[in-house]
Design an enzyme around this catalytic site. Structure first.
Site, PDB file in Angstrom:
ATOM      1  N   GLU A  33     -40.864   7.779   8.468  1.00 54.59           N
ATOM      2  CA  GLU A  33     -41.994   8.242   7.655  1.00 54.59           C
ATOM      3  C   GLU A  33     -42.550   9.490   8.310  1.00 54.59           C
ATOM      4  OE1 GLU A  33     -46.261   6.921   5.651  1.00 54.59           O
ATOM      5  OE2 GLU A  33     -45.425   5.697   7.267  1.00 54.59           O
TER       6      GLU A  33
ATOM      7  N   GLU B 144     -46.139  11.627  13.401  1.00 47.27           N
ATOM      8  CA  GLU B 144     -47.511  12.061  13.133  1.00 47.27           C
ATOM      9  C   GLU B 144     -47.846  13.247  14.034  1.00 47.27           C
ATOM     10  OE1 GLU B 144     -50.853  13.059  11.832  1.00 47.27           O
ATOM     11  OE2 GLU B 144     -49.869  11.394  10.796  1.00 47.27           O
TER      12      GLU B 144
ATOM     13  N   ASP C  83     -49.708  16.534   2.981  1.00 48.79           N
ATOM     14  CA  ASP C  83     -50.615  17.676   2.815  1.00 48.79           C
ATOM     15  C   ASP C  83     -50.089  18.549   1.680  1.00 48.79           C
ATOM     16  OD1 ASP C  83     -52.120  20.034   3.054  1.00 48.79           O
ATOM     17  OD2 ASP C  83     -52.259  19.833   5.235  1.00 48.79           O
TER      18      ASP C  83
ATOM     19  N   ASP D 147     -51.093  11.556  -5.120  1.00 47.58           N
ATOM     20  CA  ASP D 147     -51.994  11.552  -6.279  1.00 47.58           C
ATOM     21  C   ASP D 147     -52.270  12.982  -6.731  1.00 47.58           C
ATOM     22  OD1 ASP D 147     -53.657  12.324  -4.118  1.00 47.58           O
ATOM     23  OD2 ASP D 147     -55.429  11.628  -5.197  1.00 47.58           O
TER      24      ASP D 147
ATOM     25  N   THR E  26     -50.181   2.673   1.108  1.00 44.88           N
ATOM     26  CA  THR E  26     -50.717   3.318   2.302  1.00 44.88           C
ATOM     27  C   THR E  26     -52.245   3.266   2.247  1.00 44.88           C
ATOM     28  OG1 THR E  26     -50.999   5.539   1.375  1.00 44.88           O
ATOM     29  CG2 THR E  26     -48.780   4.925   2.131  1.00 44.88           C
TER      30      THR E  26
END
Length: 221
Positions: free
Chosen positions: A43, A68, A118, A154, A192
């Site tokens: 991920e 991350e 992002d 979204d 998430t």
């Protein structure tokens, strides 16, 4: 907005056994990192880690790596993982996604998840989007022959960009929906932190599943 500056976060990360350090030295040898030859799923931009932890819990025969960039965010994932130390099929890396080809060898990744990335809304930053053609070409090289990518967001503009980017790069579209939670694809979906937040506000969640063109020898160095 993600937290980016938590005092002491780098020290905690450096001492945690589930964070992989000197990640570039493990390129092509991730099976040794986990001590088995299970598939490796990645991920990119894992946030606080709830998605990846649940995936690791549901699929003990798959190894998961969470990437991350920000130490303070990775710290939250570490704190969550400390509550479930039995999830030994989960590792973390603090790194920028731009370096992914330096960390994984061609064909070494079984699957990639991009969750609420992002959007980099300005046109001049389009190449930084994790679904840009630059990144898709990287993924195509790194993915195993049966690998693919699942992308959720979204942000409608980012979703439209991603669909077009995949088409331009010749990727095969396996599933697409602009309202995941009202679609058949919601079965088995792991949410998430952002997905729970945004869907709770009434935002529709877009989802795209794609895989690279099937060209023999595409993973050669």
């Amino acid at each position: 907005m993600r937290l980016r500056n938590v005092p002491g976060s780098r020290e905690v990360i450096a001492a945690n056994e589930f964070v992989v350090h000197d990640e570039q030295s493990h390129r092509g040898e991730w099976a040794a990192v986990f001590g088995n030859d299970h598939p490796i799923h990645v991920e990119i931009g894992m946030g606080k880690g709830s998605f990846l932890m649940e995936m690791a819990r549901r699929n003990p025969d798959i190894n998961y790596v969470g990437i991350e960039k920000y130490s303070s965010v990775l710290l939250r994932a570490i704190e969550k993982h400390e509550e479930a130390p039995e999830l030994t099929n989960l590792k973390f890396i603090r790194m920028d996604a731009e370096e992914i080809e330096e960390v994984f060898a061609p064909g070494e990744i079984g699957y990639i998840y991009l969750n609420f990335s992002d959007p980099w809304p300005k046109d001049r930053h389009a190449k930084r989007r994790l679904t840009s053609d630059r990144f898709l070409k990287r993924y195509e090289k790194l993915l195993a022959p049966d690998g693919g990518v699942t992308f959720k967001t979204d942000n409608v503009d980012l979703f439209d960009f991603s669909v077009e980017s995949a088409e331009v790069c010749g990727w095969e579209q396996l599933a697409i929906t602009r309202d995941l939670h009202a679609s058949p694809y919601v079965e088995g979906n792991v949410m998430t932190e952002y997905e729970k937040k945004f869907s709770g506000l009434g935002n529709k969640i877009c989802m795209l599943q794609i895989r690279p063109p099937r060209n023999e020898g595409k993973n050669a160095e």
